[in-house]
Scaffold this active site. Structure first.
Site, PDB file in Angstrom:
ATOM      1  N   GLU A 150       0.798  -1.190   0.061  1.00 66.90           N
ATOM      2  CA  GLU A 150      -0.102   0.127   0.248  1.00 66.90           C
ATOM      3  C   GLU A 150       0.843   1.322   0.124  1.00 66.90           C
ATOM      4  OE1 GLU A 150      -2.461  -0.062   3.282  1.00 66.90           O
ATOM      5  OE2 GLU A 150      -3.517   1.749   2.969  1.00 66.90           O
ATOM      6  N   THR A 183      -0.959   3.195   9.027  1.00 65.12           N
ATOM      7  CA  THR A 183      -0.419   4.254   8.531  1.00 65.12           C
ATOM      8  C   THR A 183       0.865   3.834   7.789  1.00 65.12           C
ATOM      9  OG1 THR A 183       0.512   6.460   9.217  1.00 65.12           O
ATOM     10  CG2 THR A 183       1.047   4.643  10.973  1.00 65.12           C
ATOM     11  N   GLN A 184       1.326   4.373   6.825  1.00 64.17           N
ATOM     12  CA  GLN A 184       2.691   4.266   5.926  1.00 64.17           C
ATOM     13  C   GLN A 184       3.569   5.364   5.930  1.00 64.17           C
ATOM     14  OE1 GLN A 184      -0.577   3.275   4.795  1.00 64.17           O
ATOM     15  NE2 GLN A 184      -0.334   1.360   5.591  1.00 64.17           N
TER      16      GLN A 184
HETATM   17  N1  LIG Z   1      -6.466  12.359  -1.022  1.00 65.26           N
HETATM   18  C1  LIG Z   1      -7.108  11.239  -0.617  1.00 65.26           C
HETATM   19  N2  LIG Z   1      -7.611  10.921   0.568  1.00 65.26           N
HETATM   20  C2  LIG Z   1      -7.914   9.836   0.537  1.00 65.26           C
HETATM   21  C3  LIG Z   1      -8.360   8.854  -0.764  1.00 65.26           C
HETATM   22  N3  LIG Z   1      -9.098   7.886  -0.138  1.00 65.26           N
HETATM   23  C4  LIG Z   1      -8.926   7.983   1.416  1.00 65.26           C
HETATM   24  N4  LIG Z   1      -8.589   9.098   1.633  1.00 65.26           N
HETATM   25  C5  LIG Z   1      -8.192   9.531   3.233  1.00 65.26           C
HETATM   26  O1  LIG Z   1      -7.824   8.388   3.861  1.00 65.26           O
HETATM   27  C6  LIG Z   1      -8.426   8.672   5.191  1.00 65.26           C
HETATM   28  C7  LIG Z   1      -9.084   7.432   5.376  1.00 65.26           C
HETATM   29  O2  LIG Z   1      -8.209   6.341   5.575  1.00 65.26           O
HETATM   30  P1  LIG Z   1      -8.774   4.926   5.155  1.00 65.26           P
HETATM   31  O3  LIG Z   1      -8.187   4.608   3.594  1.00 65.26           O
HETATM   32  O4  LIG Z   1     -10.550   4.742   5.108  1.00 65.26           O
HETATM   33  O5  LIG Z   1      -7.977   4.041   5.987  1.00 65.26           O
HETATM   34  P2  LIG Z   1      -7.089   2.602   5.899  1.00 65.26           P
HETATM   35  O6  LIG Z   1      -7.695   1.502   5.640  1.00 65.26           O
HETATM   36  O7  LIG Z   1      -6.417   2.597   7.239  1.00 65.26           O
HETATM   37  O8  LIG Z   1      -6.222   3.419   4.852  1.00 65.26           O
HETATM   38  C8  LIG Z   1      -9.076   9.959   5.008  1.00 65.26           C
HETATM   39  O9  LIG Z   1      -8.464  10.890   5.402  1.00 65.26           O
HETATM   40  C9  LIG Z   1      -9.474   9.981   3.632  1.00 65.26           C
HETATM   41  O10 LIG Z   1      -9.764  11.296   3.308  1.00 65.26           O
HETATM   42  C10 LIG Z   1      -8.102   9.239  -1.830  1.00 65.26           C
HETATM   43  O11 LIG Z   1      -8.668   8.614  -2.633  1.00 65.26           O
HETATM   44  N5  LIG Z   1      -7.648  10.531  -1.911  1.00 65.26           N
HETATM   45 CA   LIG Z   2      -6.086   4.308   2.739  1.00 61.66          CA
END
Ligand SMILES: Nc1nc2c(ncn2[C@@H]2O[C@H](COP(=O)(O)OP(=O)(O)O)[C@@H](O)[C@H]2O)c(=O)[nH]1
Ligand SMILES: [Ca+2]
Length: 407
Positions: A150, A183-184
């Protein structure tokens, strides 16, 4: 077969109205991001003129909340949220192109945290949906992506969009992604350090193979912003107790509320009898972070792009413009955290978690990764109108692998 690099028109200046008349081929790729807080569809349109490499022309983006992991015990309902987005793809992509447009869904930390059987049930429902759709369904089109991957794919996206992959002499940028559950941090390492080899990018005649093969990514499950809230409250790990009240000095002292994450309802609140404010909150947050993360030396000498919750919280507190993004210093997060936490008792900030979130971000950057106070962070949601997300890197790989697959 198309060759790397894919070119993006605004960066290269080769795409304009007159050249658009000579288009010989348009093709599409659909990448679903099943994140812990939401599911998103990214529809990429590529254009290719006869023998030239394809250009990324545009992206259509849509999202729904909550994420698939919220449907842990209702996998069919979870798949319905994906169906809605897939219907949008049908309206966007001409029907003549459906059968040649690949559709893939990659789930991230929300599903990584679920028991395997429950995660698989959700993925199977989505797989069925894809197979019934008119789109091209490649092998392993629905899966849980590993966290390192990721981070590397997000690194590919951001360095592609900022033009760093075109020239060997360019300095690549590092990336910081703060999701809901993981987080990455990803960057180009110094030679002797830990590297992740990403052999999927087989562009044998191009230096990108070398760049990508040396990328270093650290991914931490349970250290996304929302998972960190649970960890700070003492609710992460072990069996969740829906009847218990979880408390923290990072929350408004008189607060009593409920919050649902990953299909579980948590009761949480402040500490009316105790000291609140930045110092006590920071001490609580440090317990979650200290000695849990790597502090690679080279991160201090690189430019970092930060997005997702780094971006959202900076917007929420007026540190950057919601559309343009901006550049801030690590210490700006600390100053903002200080201000918000010190006012916990007086003001209603809109989000009861704002003090905790900003304090966590500060501690993660400083004590977790070891950034200096004066390190600059480029906060971006989009670059050249394309979302800063791992999905573009994944779409490149997907299309490249379909084009290079043996006959
Ligand atoms: N810029 C951007 N931010 C994104 C996108 N998709 C998710 N996010 C952000 O990623 C955060 C949510 O993380 P999420 O993907 O649901 O959780 P994860 O599974 O831990 O990565 C929020 O701040 C979203 O606004 C995207 O396509 N573009
Ligand atoms: Ca994400």
């Amino acid at each position: 077969m198309a060759e790397w690099p894919f070119l993006i028109a605004p960066l290269c200046g080769v795409w304009n109205e007159s050249t658009s008349l000579n288009i010989s081929n348009i093709f599409y790729g659909i990448m679903f991001d099943a994140g812990s807080t939401g599911t998103r569809i990214h529809i990429y349109t590529f254009m290719q003129k006869s023998s030239e490499p394809p250009h990324l022309d545009n992206e259509i983006f849509e999202s729904v909340k909550p994420g698939l992991s919220a449907y842990v015990d209702q996998p069919e309902q979870g798949a319905e949220t994906v169906r809605g987005l897939l219907d949008m793809a049908k309206q966007t992509i001409p029907s003549t192109h459906w059968s040649s447009t690949p559709v893939v869904l990659k789930a991230t930390a929300g599903l990584r945290l679920l028991p395997e059987q429950k995660a698989q049930a959700l993925l199977s429902e989505v797989q069925e949906l894809f197979e019934e759709s008119p789109f091209l369904v490649p092998d392993e089109c629905v899966s849980i992506m590993n966290g390192t991957y990721e981070g590397i794919l997000a690194w590919v996206t951001i360095n592609f969009l900022t033009g760093q992959l075109y020239d060997q002499n360019q300095r690549t940028v590092g990336i910081l992604d703060l999701g809901g559950a993981s987080t990455q941090i990803t960057f180009l390492p110094q030679a002797e350090n830990k590297s992740d080899f990403i052999s999927i990018f087989l562009f044998s005649r191009h230096s990108i193979v070398k760049l990508i093969s040396e990328t270093t990514c650290f991914s931490y499950l349970g250290f996304g912003l929302k998972a960190a809230r649970l960890a700070i409250l003492g609710a992460l790990g072990g069996k969740a107790d829906e009847s218990r009240m979880y408390r923290s000095s990072c929350l408004p002292p008189s607060l009593k509320a409920e919050w649902k994450f990953g299909g579980i309802n948590y009761k949480y609140g402040g500490m009316a009898e105790e000291v609140t404010g930045f110092q006590s909150c920071y001490a609580e947050v440090l317990k979650v972070i200290r000695e849990k993360l790597d502090q690679p030396a080279e991160i201090r000498s690189r430019t970092f792009y930060a997005f997702s919750y780094y971006y959202d919280r900076a917007v929420d507190t007026g540190m950057i413009d919601g559309d343009q993004g901006g550049i801030i210093l690590v210490k700006d997060f600390e100053m903002k955290a200080n201000k918000v936490c010190e006012a916990l008792t007086e003001t209603n900030t809109g989000s009861p978690f704002l003090c905790m979130d900003l304090t966590y971000i500060t501690a993660l950057l400083k004590e977790g990764f070891g950034f200096y106070d004066h390190t600059e962070l480029q906060l971006k949601k989009k670059v050249n109108n394309i979302e800063t997300s791992w999905t573009l890197g994944a779409a490149f790989h997907l299309i490249q692998s379909l084009r290079t697959a043996p006959e």
